[in-house]
Design a protein around this motif. Structure first.
Motif, PDB file in Angstrom:
ATOM      1  N   ALA A 169       7.671  35.145  52.816  1.00 31.91           N
ATOM      2  CA  ALA A 169       7.470  34.778  54.221  1.00 31.91           C
ATOM      3  C   ALA A 169       8.781  34.280  54.839  1.00 31.91           C
ATOM      4  N   ARG A 170       9.530  33.480  54.101  1.00 37.36           N
ATOM      5  CA  ARG A 170      10.816  32.958  54.580  1.00 37.36           C
ATOM      6  C   ARG A 170      11.821  34.103  54.777  1.00 37.36           C
ATOM      7  N   GLU A 171      11.889  35.014  53.809  1.00 35.04           N
ATOM      8  CA  GLU A 171      12.820  36.145  53.915  1.00 35.04           C
ATOM      9  C   GLU A 171      12.463  37.045  55.092  1.00 35.04           C
ATOM     10  N   ARG A 172      11.174  37.264  55.319  1.00 36.54           N
ATOM     11  CA  ARG A 172      10.755  38.072  56.460  1.00 36.54           C
ATOM     12  C   ARG A 172      11.207  37.424  57.768  1.00 36.54           C
ATOM     13  N   ARG A 173      10.998  36.124  57.905  1.00 37.18           N
ATOM     14  CA  ARG A 173      11.402  35.419  59.131  1.00 37.18           C
ATOM     15  C   ARG A 173      12.915  35.506  59.345  1.00 37.18           C
ATOM     16  N   GLN A 174      13.691  35.412  58.264  1.00 34.55           N
ATOM     17  CA  GLN A 174      15.146  35.419  58.380  1.00 34.55           C
ATOM     18  C   GLN A 174      15.706  36.813  58.619  1.00 34.55           C
ATOM     19  N   ARG A 175      15.255  37.786  57.858  1.00 32.52           N
ATOM     20  CA  ARG A 175      15.838  39.127  57.910  1.00 32.52           C
ATOM     21  C   ARG A 175      15.184  40.062  58.911  1.00 32.52           C
ATOM     22  N   PHE A 176      13.866  39.910  59.104  1.00 38.86           N
ATOM     23  CA  PHE A 176      13.122  40.858  59.937  1.00 38.86           C
ATOM     24  C   PHE A 176      12.194  40.126  60.906  1.00 38.86           C
ATOM     25  N   PRO A 177      12.741  39.285  61.793  1.00 38.56           N
ATOM     26  CA  PRO A 177      11.872  38.470  62.647  1.00 38.56           C
ATOM     27  C   PRO A 177      11.003  39.284  63.615  1.00 38.56           C
ATOM     28  N   ASP A 178      11.395  40.504  63.907  1.00 41.67           N
ATOM     29  CA  ASP A 178      10.612  41.318  64.845  1.00 41.67           C
ATOM     30  C   ASP A 178       9.533  42.149  64.169  1.00 41.67           C
ATOM     31  N   LEU A 179       9.481  42.105  62.837  1.00 38.75           N
ATOM     32  CA  LEU A 179       8.481  42.883  62.115  1.00 38.75           C
ATOM     33  C   LEU A 179       7.359  41.982  61.624  1.00 38.75           C
ATOM     34  N   GLU A 180       6.185  42.535  61.559  1.00 42.75           N
ATOM     35  CA  GLU A 180       5.011  41.812  61.076  1.00 42.75           C
ATOM     36  C   GLU A 180       4.760  42.154  59.612  1.00 42.75           C
ATOM     37  N   ILE A 181       4.062  41.260  58.932  1.00 39.59           N
ATOM     38  CA  ILE A 181       3.550  41.595  57.613  1.00 39.59           C
ATOM     39  C   ILE A 181       2.315  42.456  57.868  1.00 39.59           C
ATOM     40  N   CYS A 182       2.404  43.723  57.508  1.00 37.50           N
ATOM     41  CA  CYS A 182       1.327  44.683  57.776  1.00 37.50           C
ATOM     42  C   CYS A 182       0.500  44.983  56.532  1.00 37.50           C
ATOM     43  N   GLY A 183       0.807  44.323  55.437  1.00 36.04           N
ATOM     44  CA  GLY A 183       0.065  44.560  54.207  1.00 36.04           C
ATOM     45  C   GLY A 183       0.917  44.276  52.994  1.00 36.04           C
ATOM     46  N   TRP A 184       0.511  44.885  51.898  1.00 41.80           N
ATOM     47  CA  TRP A 184       1.154  44.602  50.622  1.00 41.80           C
ATOM     48  C   TRP A 184       1.155  45.842  49.755  1.00 41.80           C
ATOM     49  N   TYR A 185       1.993  45.801  48.742  1.00 46.68           N
ATOM     50  CA  TYR A 185       2.039  46.902  47.782  1.00 46.68           C
ATOM     51  C   TYR A 185       2.106  46.319  46.378  1.00 46.68           C
ATOM     52  N   HIS A 186       1.675  47.124  45.427  1.00 45.55           N
ATOM     53  CA  HIS A 186       1.832  46.743  44.018  1.00 45.55           C
ATOM     54  C   HIS A 186       1.683  47.992  43.155  1.00 45.55           C
ATOM     55  N   SER A 187       2.020  47.836  41.889  1.00 36.41           N
ATOM     56  CA  SER A 187       1.968  48.981  40.972  1.00 36.41           C
ATOM     57  C   SER A 187       0.789  48.858  40.020  1.00 36.41           C
ATOM     58  N   HIS A 188       0.397  50.020  39.524  1.00 32.17           N
ATOM     59  CA  HIS A 188      -0.576  50.137  38.433  1.00 32.17           C
ATOM     60  C   HIS A 188       0.063  51.044  37.388  1.00 32.17           C
ATOM     61  N   PRO A 189       0.979  50.513  36.575  1.00 35.63           N
ATOM     62  CA  PRO A 189       1.720  51.367  35.642  1.00 35.63           C
ATOM     63  C   PRO A 189       0.820  52.018  34.590  1.00 35.63           C
ATOM     64  N   GLY A 190       0.673  53.323  34.715  1.00 38.64           N
ATOM     65  CA  GLY A 190      -0.128  54.090  33.766  1.00 38.64           C
ATOM     66  C   GLY A 190      -1.622  54.048  34.018  1.00 38.64           C
ATOM     67  N   TRP A 191      -2.076  53.318  35.023  1.00 32.66           N
ATOM     68  CA  TRP A 191      -3.508  53.151  35.284  1.00 32.66           C
ATOM     69  C   TRP A 191      -4.011  54.021  36.427  1.00 32.66           C
ATOM     70  N   GLY A 192      -3.123  54.640  37.170  1.00 29.54           N
ATOM     71  CA  GLY A 192      -3.549  55.456  38.305  1.00 29.54           C
ATOM     72  C   GLY A 192      -3.611  54.644  39.584  1.00 29.54           C
ATOM     73  N   HIS A 205      -6.867  41.596  49.102  1.00 28.44           N
ATOM     74  CA  HIS A 205      -6.797  42.242  50.418  1.00 28.44           C
ATOM     75  C   HIS A 205      -7.746  41.575  51.417  1.00 28.44           C
ATOM     76  N   ARG A 206      -8.972  41.342  50.996  1.00 28.64           N
ATOM     77  CA  ARG A 206      -9.965  40.715  51.892  1.00 28.64           C
ATOM     78  C   ARG A 206      -9.544  39.319  52.339  1.00 28.64           C
ATOM     79  N   HIS A 207      -8.973  38.542  51.421  1.00 25.49           N
ATOM     80  CA  HIS A 207      -8.688  37.149  51.720  1.00 25.49           C
ATOM     81  C   HIS A 207      -7.291  36.872  52.275  1.00 25.49           C
ATOM     82  N   PHE A 208      -6.325  37.695  51.955  1.00 23.91           N
ATOM     83  CA  PHE A 208      -4.962  37.421  52.386  1.00 23.91           C
ATOM     84  C   PHE A 208      -4.403  38.458  53.350  1.00 23.91           C
ATOM     85  N   PHE A 209      -5.054  39.604  53.452  1.00 25.16           N
ATOM     86  CA  PHE A 209      -4.631  40.659  54.376  1.00 25.16           C
ATOM     87  C   PHE A 209      -5.868  41.209  55.094  1.00 25.16           C
ATOM     88  N   PRO A 210      -6.579  40.353  55.830  1.00 21.80           N
ATOM     89  CA  PRO A 210      -7.880  40.755  56.374  1.00 21.80           C
ATOM     90  C   PRO A 210      -7.841  41.496  57.707  1.00 21.80           C
TER      91      PRO A 210
END
Length: 175
Positions: free
Chosen positions: A118-141, A152-157
């Motif tokens: 959140a701090r890095e977003r405010r400093q580097r990209f103040p005009d952009l919103e947090i529009c979601g998140w990403y993560h990996s599933h290595p080998g799981w599909g 997703h429901r609770h933190f990116f609703p």
């Protein structure tokens, strides 16, 4: 796993902006990829997701660097709605979570990771919103686990918040 006693800085959502989607804006070159399915909860139209190549490159490099352990981060950009009511999300940057906890089968946004992102977003990209998140599933599909759905429901609703899953072993991605 997420703990009920953890407190995170809230993700604030701006109102959808009246905008022209990148595929209808002559300043951009857009390549179609994947299929568009599902309907947006408010408009009944499919949510279109646009991702800048540079943002995807940063995300994939981050996730490929740890091909056997889950990792993740934030998706940054803008949410828009066209004159005909078509919603879209344009992902312009990604922020890897450096302080998250990853195992072969899970990724946790720790309080420190969330605060740093959140701090890095405010400093580097103040005009952009947090529009979601990403993560990996290595080998799981590519899928959203029950834990992923909880996050997703609770933190990116927001109605235009997106989740992206990448499997670096299978070279598969899904939104």
């Amino acid at each position: 796993t997420m703990h009920d006693d953890m407190q995170f800085e809230p993700v604030t959502t701006r109102a959808m902006r009246d905008a022209v989607a990148p595929d209808r804006d002559s300043r951009y070159s857009v390549i179609g990829w994947g299929n568009r399915s599902g309907e947006h909860r408010q408009t009944g139209k499919g949510l279109r997701i646009f991702a800048w190549l540079g943002a995807l490159t940063v995300m994939e490099s981050h996730l490929r660097a740890q091909p056997t352990v889950e990792a993740g981060g934030f998706l940054l950009g803008v949410r828009g709605i066209e004159a005909d009511g078509s919603p879209f999300v344009a992902i312009q940057e990604t922020l890897p979570a450096g302080h998250g906890i990853g195992t072969a089968v899970s990724f946790t946004f720790t309080h420190d990771a969330w605060s740093a992102l959140a701090r890095e977003r405010r400093q580097r990209f103040p005009d952009l919103e947090i529009c979601g998140w990403y993560h990996s599933h290595p080998g799981w599909g590519v899928f959203l686990s029950e834990q992923d759905r909880f996050v997703h429901r609770h933190f990116f609703p927001g109605i235009q918040d997106v989740a992206c899953v990448f499997d670096p072993q299978r070279n598969a991605i899904g939104w």
